[in-house]
Design an enzyme around this catalytic site. Structure first.
Site, short mmCIF file in Angstrom:
data_model
loop_
_atom_site.label_atom_id
_atom_site.label_comp_id
_atom_site.label_asym_id
_atom_site.label_seq_id
_atom_site.Cartn_x
_atom_site.Cartn_y
_atom_site.Cartn_z
N ASP A 135 -8.99 8.59 -6.07
CA ASP A 135 -7.62 8.42 -5.61
C ASP A 135 -7.13 9.75 -5.02
O ASP A 135 -7.18 10.78 -5.69
CB ASP A 135 -6.74 8.03 -6.80
CG ASP A 135 -5.49 7.30 -6.36
OD1 ASP A 135 -5.07 6.38 -7.07
OD2 ASP A 135 -4.92 7.65 -5.31
N ASP A 148 -5.81 5.12 0.66
CA ASP A 148 -6.05 6.40 -0.03
C ASP A 148 -6.77 6.28 -1.37
O ASP A 148 -6.73 7.20 -2.18
CB ASP A 148 -4.73 7.13 -0.24
CG ASP A 148 -3.88 6.48 -1.32
OD1 ASP A 148 -4.09 5.28 -1.60
OD2 ASP A 148 -3.00 7.15 -1.87
N GLU A 149 -7.43 5.17 -1.62
CA GLU A 149 -8.17 5.05 -2.87
C GLU A 149 -9.36 4.13 -2.70
O GLU A 149 -9.38 3.27 -1.84
CB GLU A 149 -7.28 4.51 -3.99
CG GLU A 149 -6.76 3.14 -3.72
CD GLU A 149 -5.92 2.60 -4.88
OE1 GLU A 149 -6.46 2.39 -5.96
OE2 GLU A 149 -4.74 2.37 -4.65
#
Length: 440
Positions: free
Chosen positions: A35, A130-131
């Site tokens: 993350d 974003d992860e």
DNA sequence: TCTGGGGTCCTAGGACCC
DNA sequence: TCTGGGGTCCTAGGACCC
């Protein structure tokens, strides 16, 4: 007590890695959840290093309608968090710097992140911009034990993208996800197999993915606030109270990927199920011409993406939000699927005039396409020449937009008012930070 | 506190069919 | 012309995620 062996700054390798000394347990399922830390803020800092170390809010200007997309850790100290209205954030943290979002920048960085991740495992699944989840099962020979691999990954990520990330490691997606949240910021945390329940027990039920505001208060009403309380409850009671969801919840309290998307193998890519665009006015509007032109524009955006993805949608949905925030959706399913702006707009227009309380000020309009038919379904349908000509014209328009920008081409009906909208209201559309399934 | 935009999944009711 | 039950499709709304 090898529970919190992880955080980067105070992590010592080895002490929890004894289990892997004999090489046996490398077959244990090992999931990484990676993350990125304050992703949007960090990307903005790359473009403007003067932002570093300051209170930064990404998502729009302090007076605008909208919410916080991301806040720097400095701003978070003042109670600012994502999803908070921008105006509220400005009150909490008057000295914060407010920055518009730049979706293209985030997408570009996200692709770099993806490249780094695929150099560690072939099974990578971007869960959002974003992860990501990585299946690292059986990679010990290549990368060493989990903590070592995680630190290598963390380092390479910093090298290649200049961005910080946190890594959670566990025997299920759920454990990996929850542990990466605990590892933040800039940390690595491994939950040793067998320690899952012990790890989860002291955490708030809210830490479980899928437990939001409503479920949390339902649980609080039952006197349940920690995951440990939840785990002690009878499964049957949870099922009685919360149905199918309760069952899954019981499993989650034990750290299992119980049901739903969490159960899927990492990397099993899923096709998109809907495409939508919406727009919130900076000031409510009851001007039919303006509303119609917004709808036209939204239909064009949806149509364009349908053609890009080679989708044909059967169901078209309109969304209306009035001044007082009451929101309705109205849908219609067509006899034959479409990807044409004009056909979408025809439906949307009908739905709009059938359902708009004439004269009532509108805050938001949205258009969604769903029930996708495959190309093959489509081929079997007879294609009239008229449709074919539209298709040709639209793909020519798409190419022009690619070349000269989104505002160059608009169908005639969308012309009026759309100029005004684009200059004055500038929809500063905050990026899809949602589930962009399927990697870049 | 005055609430974005882009998604997914679930529930529940009604229509329709067998 | 009273009436069961199951399956599927469609619509609307809502919880949740980033």
């Amino acid at each position: 007590m090898p529970l919190h062996t992880g955080e980067l700054r105070r992590c010592t390798l080895g002490e929890s890695d004894w289990r892997f000394a004999d090489g046996m347990p490398s077959l244990l399922k090992t999931i990484f959840h990676v993350d990125m830390d304050a992703f949007f803020v960090s990307v903005e800092e790359l473009y403007d290093p003067s932002l570093k170390g300051k209170a930064v809010v990404v998502g729009g200007q302090r007076h605008e309608r909208g919410v916080v997309s991301a806040a720097s850790y400095e701003a978070r100290k003042f109670g600012v968090h994502s999803a908070m209205p921008l105006r509220t954030a400005a009150k909490h943290c008057p000295h914060a710097i407010f920055v518009d979002g730049h979706p293209e920048r985030y997408r570009e960085c996200s692709e770099k992140v993806y490249e780094v991740l695929t150099s560690f495992s072939p099974q990578v699944e971007m869960a959002s911009i974003d992860e990501a989840y990585l299946d690292m099962t059986g990679t010990a020979r290549l990368h060493g034990p989990p903590l070592k691999a995680a630190h290598a990954l963390h380092g390479r990520m910093k090298d290649k993208t200049l961005l910080n990330c946190s890594v959670g490691i566990g025997s299920s997606r759920l454990i990996a996800k929850v542990s990466s949240a605990q590892a933040k910021p800039n940390g690595v945390l491994w939950i040793v197999p067998g320690e899952e329940a012990k790890f989860l027990a002291p955490l708030d039920v809210r830490e479980i993915p899928g437990v939001g505001k409503v479920m949390e208060s339902n649980l609080h009403a039952l006197g349940i606030s920690k995951v440990g309380d939840l785990a002690r409850l009878e499964e049957t009671e949870l099922e009685e109270r919360f149905g199918k969801w309760g069952m899954a919840l019981a499993g989650k309290a034990r750290g299992e990927d119980a049901g739903g998307w969490f159960d899927n193998a990492v990397g099993a890519d899923t096709e998109a199920k809907s495409i939508s665009h919406e727009h919130t006015y900076n000031e409510d509007s009851a001007d039919a011409a303006q509303l119609e032109s917004t709808l036209m524009r939204l239909c064009e955006m949806v149509g364009r993406r349908l053609r890009e993805g080679k989708f044909h949608a059967r169901t078209i949905q309109l969304k209306l939000r009035y001044k007082d925030f009451t929101t309705i959706t109205r849908a219609r399913t067509l006899p034959a699927p479409t990807q044409l702006d004009t056909e979408i707009f025809e439906q949307v227009r009908l739905l709009f005039y059938k359902n708009w309380k004439q004269g009532a000020p509108i805050r938001l309009l949205g258009v969604q396409a769903s029930s996708f038919a495959t190309e093959a379904d489509q081929m079997s349908l007879l294609e009239g020449g008229r449709q074919q000509r539209w298709r040709d014209a639209l793909s020519a328009a798409d190419r022009l937009r690619d070349k000269f920008g989104e505002s160059t081409i608009t169908l005639a009906a969308g012309m009026k008012g759309s100029f005004r909208e684009r200059t004055h209201e500038n929809p500063a559309g905050l990026p899809g930070k949602g589930k962009t399934r399927g990697a870049p």
